[in-house]
Design an enzyme around this catalytic site. Structure first.
Site, PDB file in Angstrom:
ATOM      1  N   GLU A  75      31.766  51.829  43.122  1.00 57.76           N
ATOM      2  CA  GLU A  75      30.310  51.668  43.016  1.00 57.76           C
ATOM      3  C   GLU A  75      29.602  52.952  42.599  1.00 57.76           C
ATOM      4  OE1 GLU A  75      31.081  47.782  43.953  1.00 57.76           O
ATOM      5  OE2 GLU A  75      29.506  48.806  42.826  1.00 57.76           O
ATOM      6  N   LEU A  83      34.494  47.487  48.706  1.00 59.54           N
ATOM      7  CA  LEU A  83      34.669  46.093  49.132  1.00 59.54           C
ATOM      8  C   LEU A  83      35.243  45.283  47.977  1.00 59.54           C
ATOM      9  CD1 LEU A  83      34.295  44.449  51.703  1.00 59.54           C
ATOM     10  CD2 LEU A  83      32.149  43.604  50.773  1.00 59.54           C
ATOM     11  N   ASP A  84      36.560  45.249  47.940  1.00 55.52           N
ATOM     12  CA  ASP A  84      37.238  44.528  46.857  1.00 55.52           C
ATOM     13  C   ASP A  84      37.242  43.025  47.171  1.00 55.52           C
ATOM     14  OD1 ASP A  84      39.124  44.404  44.496  1.00 55.52           O
ATOM     15  OD2 ASP A  84      40.286  43.415  46.061  1.00 55.52           O
TER      16      ASP A  84
END
Ligand code: P6P
Length: 307
Positions: free
Chosen positions: A84, A107-108
């Site tokens: 990000e 946060l995959d």
């Protein structure tokens, strides 16, 4: 059952253990938000665009911001790279000459959140190169070689909160019991030729496959392999590490530096193999922060480059 704090003391790497502590602290907070995600409105997309041109969800940004804040608080991290963040984040004011560069996907798999699919935080830790190459401002940052990695893991947010981690001496799994992370799954994980016959690939993209992959999938089908594909890398990899088989993402979608290299370090520490085309992933050196590569990983029996 061994607790994570005991395991970390046994590694005799105090600075790395402090950094892992911040991933664990952040992971507990992220998991709490995910459990209330229908209420806290974190599903919705933020009005930002990340380096890959995706519109991250508010929870992606929340996870990224929390991890950056907590890692900076250790004063042991020199450079942070995140899915990000468009650019590298340069930290400073170190308390020790032992500092690290840390790369993560905060946060995959967040596209699976609306259906409560599993998601995860993937991280890789490298000795910092920033101090050995002179003043930050005067030099082009050199990305680390895959084999320079010293610790990697993922936090898996699913029916339970899981930490899978390696320091290069085996891959270990810890489950959060509400108070502590405990080693309740037989570790270190090791692939054997008796592991389950599972292949994991998005069959919907078969028109993009090369002939090697097409032929290999036919072999798996003839040998009655089971197809399992969740579409969240941490979820598919966690199943592969525990049950066996092979995970394949044949197009350039997964990121080399903060997804494929950390996951490949875990796989090789389970006596498995992980390739990008015909090169081992850990033998690669990223050319850019968000470089994407194809990947095939799993037990030696099933990774066709190895057979
Ligand atoms: P495909 C999730 O969006 C992700 O980045 C990984 O977690 C997952 O393995 C992959 O993409 C799924 O990609 O092409 O099957 O949709």
């Amino acid at each position: 059952m061994k607790r994570l704090d005991v395991f970390l003391k046994e590694q005799k790497k105090p600075e790395l253990s402090i950094i892992i502590g911040e991933f664990v602290k952040s992971g507990k907070e992220i998991y709490k938000q995910l459990q209330n995600i229908g209420i806290n409105g974190y599903y919705s997309e933020s009005d930002e665009k990340n380096a890959s041109g995706d519109s991250p969800k508010k929870i992606d940004i929340y996870a990224h911001d929390l991890l950056v804040e907590n890692l900076k608080s250790t004063s042991l991290v020199s450079i942070i790279g995140s899915e990000e963040s468009k650019e590298l984040i340069k930290c400073g004011d170190f308390i020790s000459n032992k500092v690290y560069d840390v790369y993560f996907d905060p946060l995959d798999g967040s596209s699976n959140l609306e259906c409560s699919g599993g998601t995860g935080t993937i991280f890789g830790i490298f000795p910092s190169s920033s101090l050995s190459c002179g003043d930050e401002e005067e030099r082009e940052y050199k990305f680390p070689k895959g084999r320079d990695i010293v610790c990697s893991g993922y936090l898996y947010y699913s029916s339970s909160l899981i930490l899978t981690i390696t320091f290069g001496n085996g891959t270990f799994v810890f489950t959060f019991d509400g108070e502590h992370f405990v080693e309740n799954i037989k570790s270190p994980l090791v692939f054997t030729d008796k592991c389950q016959r599972i292949y994991s690939v998005n069959e919907g993209s078969k028109d993009k496959w090369n002939d090697i992959l097409r032929e290999q999938i036919e072999v798996f089908k003839k040998e009655n392999y089971t197809l399992r594909y969740i579409g969240s890398m941490v979820a598919d990899v966690h199943r592969t590490l525990l049950y066996g088989g092979v995970f394949i993402h044949p197009t350039k979608k997964l990121r080399l530096l903060y997804e494929c290299i950390p996951i490949s370090f875990l796989v090789e520490n389970c006596e498995g193999v992980s390739y990008s085309d015909a090169t081992k992933v850990l033998d690669l050196t990223p050319e850019s922060l968000h470089q994407k590569v194809p990947i095939v990983l799993g037990c030696k029996r099933d990774v066709y480059y190895f057979s």
